[in-house]
Design a protein around this motif. Sequence first.
Motif, PDB file in Angstrom:
ATOM      1  N   ASP A 286       0.828  -1.207   0.000  1.00 55.25           N
ATOM      2  CA  ASP A 286       0.000   0.000   0.000  1.00 55.25           C
ATOM      3  C   ASP A 286       0.864   1.260   0.000  1.00 55.25           C
ATOM      4  OD1 ASP A 286      -2.204  -1.657   0.057  1.00 55.25           O
ATOM      5  OD2 ASP A 286      -2.520  -1.464   2.221  1.00 55.25           O
ATOM      6  N   PHE A 287       1.951   1.230   0.775  1.00 57.66           N
ATOM      7  CA  PHE A 287       2.858   2.379   0.814  1.00 57.66           C
ATOM      8  C   PHE A 287       3.451   2.648  -0.567  1.00 57.66           C
ATOM      9  CE2 PHE A 287       7.449   3.381   0.986  1.00 57.66           C
ATOM     10  CZ  PHE A 287       7.368   4.709   1.363  1.00 57.66           C
ATOM     11  N   LEU A 288       3.925   1.593  -1.231  1.00 58.82           N
ATOM     12  CA  LEU A 288       4.530   1.759  -2.551  1.00 58.82           C
ATOM     13  C   LEU A 288       3.510   2.274  -3.561  1.00 58.82           C
ATOM     14  CD1 LEU A 288       6.718  -1.478  -2.752  1.00 58.82           C
ATOM     15  CD2 LEU A 288       7.438   0.828  -2.112  1.00 58.82           C
ATOM     16  N   PHE A 289       2.302   1.739  -3.505  1.00 59.63           N
ATOM     17  CA  PHE A 289       1.260   2.179  -4.432  1.00 59.63           C
ATOM     18  C   PHE A 289       0.949   3.661  -4.234  1.00 59.63           C
ATOM     19  CE2 PHE A 289      -3.428   2.755  -5.009  1.00 59.63           C
ATOM     20  CZ  PHE A 289      -3.394   2.841  -6.390  1.00 59.63           C
ATOM     21  N   THR A 290       0.874   4.091  -2.980  1.00 61.61           N
ATOM     22  CA  THR A 290       0.589   5.500  -2.701  1.00 61.61           C
ATOM     23  C   THR A 290       1.678   6.403  -3.264  1.00 61.61           C
ATOM     24  OG1 THR A 290      -0.616   4.921  -0.679  1.00 61.61           O
ATOM     25  CG2 THR A 290       0.187   7.189  -0.874  1.00 61.61           C
ATOM     26  N   GLU A 291       2.932   5.969  -3.129  1.00 58.33           N
ATOM     27  CA  GLU A 291       4.049   6.799  -3.571  1.00 58.33           C
ATOM     28  C   GLU A 291       4.211   6.804  -5.095  1.00 58.33           C
ATOM     29  OE1 GLU A 291       5.895   8.812  -1.811  1.00 58.33           O
ATOM     30  OE2 GLU A 291       4.919   8.295   0.085  1.00 58.33           O
ATOM     31  N   THR A 292       3.851   5.712  -5.767  1.00 60.80           N
ATOM     32  CA  THR A 292       4.025   5.647  -7.222  1.00 60.80           C
ATOM     33  C   THR A 292       2.937   6.401  -7.974  1.00 60.80           C
ATOM     34  OG1 THR A 292       2.822   3.541  -7.288  1.00 60.80           O
ATOM     35  CG2 THR A 292       5.220   3.429  -7.164  1.00 60.80           C
ATOM     36  N   LYS A 293       1.837   6.704  -7.287  1.00 64.53           N
ATOM     37  CA  LYS A 293       0.756   7.497  -7.895  1.00 64.53           C
ATOM     38  C   LYS A 293       0.287   6.872  -9.210  1.00 64.53           C
ATOM     39  CE  LYS A 293       2.316  11.767  -5.716  1.00 64.53           C
ATOM     40  NZ  LYS A 293       3.330  11.109  -4.869  1.00 64.53           N
ATOM     41  N   GLU A 294       0.164   5.542  -9.195  1.00 66.50           N
ATOM     42  CA  GLU A 294      -0.369   4.747 -10.294  1.00 66.50           C
ATOM     43  C   GLU A 294       0.540   4.674 -11.512  1.00 66.50           C
ATOM     44  OE1 GLU A 294      -4.412   5.362 -11.334  1.00 66.50           O
ATOM     45  OE2 GLU A 294      -5.117   5.499  -9.262  1.00 66.50           O
ATOM     46  N   ALA A 295       1.728   5.257 -11.470  1.00 63.34           N
ATOM     47  CA  ALA A 295       2.683   5.109 -12.581  1.00 63.34           C
ATOM     48  C   ALA A 295       3.419   3.782 -12.433  1.00 63.34           C
ATOM     49  CB  ALA A 295       3.674   6.272 -12.580  1.00 63.34           C
ATOM     50  N   ASN A 296       3.688   3.116 -13.560  1.00 66.24           N
ATOM     51  CA  ASN A 296       4.378   1.833 -13.513  1.00 66.24           C
ATOM     52  C   ASN A 296       5.798   2.003 -12.982  1.00 66.24           C
ATOM     53  OD1 ASN A 296       2.069   1.380 -14.978  1.00 66.24           O
ATOM     54  ND2 ASN A 296       3.024   0.047 -16.478  1.00 66.24           N
ATOM     55  N   HIS A 297       6.209   1.104 -12.088  1.00 65.90           N
ATOM     56  CA  HIS A 297       7.570   1.110 -11.543  1.00 65.90           C
ATOM     57  C   HIS A 297       8.084  -0.326 -11.467  1.00 65.90           C
ATOM     58  CE1 HIS A 297       6.547   5.194 -10.263  1.00 65.90           C
ATOM     59  NE2 HIS A 297       7.784   5.374  -9.834  1.00 65.90           N
ATOM     60  N   TRP A 298       9.342  -0.518 -11.877  1.00 65.92           N
ATOM     61  CA  TRP A 298       9.974  -1.825 -11.692  1.00 65.92           C
ATOM     62  C   TRP A 298      10.119  -2.142 -10.208  1.00 65.92           C
ATOM     63  CZ3 TRP A 298       9.628  -4.562 -15.696  1.00 65.92           C
ATOM     64  CH2 TRP A 298      10.070  -4.204 -16.966  1.00 65.92           C
ATOM     65  N   ILE A 299       9.870  -3.398  -9.858  1.00 64.77           N
ATOM     66  CA  ILE A 299      10.215  -3.914  -8.533  1.00 64.77           C
ATOM     67  C   ILE A 299      11.192  -5.077  -8.725  1.00 64.77           C
ATOM     68  CG2 ILE A 299       8.057  -3.164  -7.475  1.00 64.77           C
ATOM     69  CD1 ILE A 299       7.001  -6.012  -7.712  1.00 64.77           C
ATOM     70  N   GLY A 300      11.720  -5.601  -7.633  1.00 66.22           N
ATOM     71  CA  GLY A 300      12.823  -6.559  -7.725  1.00 66.22           C
ATOM     72  C   GLY A 300      12.409  -8.004  -7.900  1.00 66.22           C
ATOM     73  N   LEU A 301      11.303  -8.277  -8.596  1.00 65.08           N
ATOM     74  CA  LEU A 301      10.821  -9.644  -8.795  1.00 65.08           C
ATOM     75  C   LEU A 301      11.081 -10.063 -10.233  1.00 65.08           C
ATOM     76  CD1 LEU A 301       9.378 -11.976  -7.327  1.00 65.08           C
ATOM     77  CD2 LEU A 301       7.205 -11.035  -8.144  1.00 65.08           C
TER      78      LEU A 301
END
Length: 283
Positions: free
Chosen positions: A194-209
Amino acid sequence: MARDDIYENMLMSEVAPPPKGNTSKTLTPWQYRTRGIVTAVLVLLMLALATSLLAVTLLYFRGQRKLQAVEEAVQKLRVSLQPNKTSAKSAKESDALQLLDEAQAGVRMLRDQLGNASAAYREIQTRLDRVTAVRATGPDPCGDVLTKLSKGWKFYSGNLYYFSQGSKSWEEAEQFCVSEDSHLTSISSQAEQDFLFTETKEANHWIGLTDQGTEGTWRWVDGTEFREEANSGDWESSQPDNWHQGVGGREDCVEIRRSKWNDANCTLPTRWICKQARGSTGL
């Protein structure tokens, strides 16, 4: 899955910093002030923990002495009230023994409370040891944290996170994170998601998976255990699908978008999230 957003006018200023060996050791006045503040906070925290430790210790030993005295008194009363083999037990004696049973139940409760005090003692001691260890290493670890915060990193639940403005391929993004003593972020809880989603503001971001190496075997690049069943609800509907986009391979890297995960082609330029995990931050 096909991309449904296009990044335009992206800032491409995020580049891997020069090797740390080449950085200047000169401290700015701001760094001197922040180190002084951090040192003072650590000292005050150590004093507070030490005071709490002393208070819990005194309470524990005081309770231990009272418990021993009560147990001895209860035992003496029980022995004195035991009926003789030749005489019948009177109603008064039965009532007294019942009261003793209740007293012993109270003793057991007191013993449990002392156990809780002992656990609190160990917890405070552990925290004090951690603060002492950080203080012993000097202000540098905390100085690194403050430096990252001044560069726009965000602090959450003991970890530091960097949300890029520019876009890179998955591999380039991971290289950037490694140059900052971090990795593309892992996600260990719904609260973190939830924290990451709030900070990304719905823009796509790479994560480490990623499942590079073995198709369908997902792993976090920072070594965090991937729990397939626990994370099954984090994927978008029908994902991962390993869709072939015709741009140099299939989808082996994961991005977060609209609070869910999507597998995407690792070569596509995308924003990213770095995470410096608890422990690496010196906290």
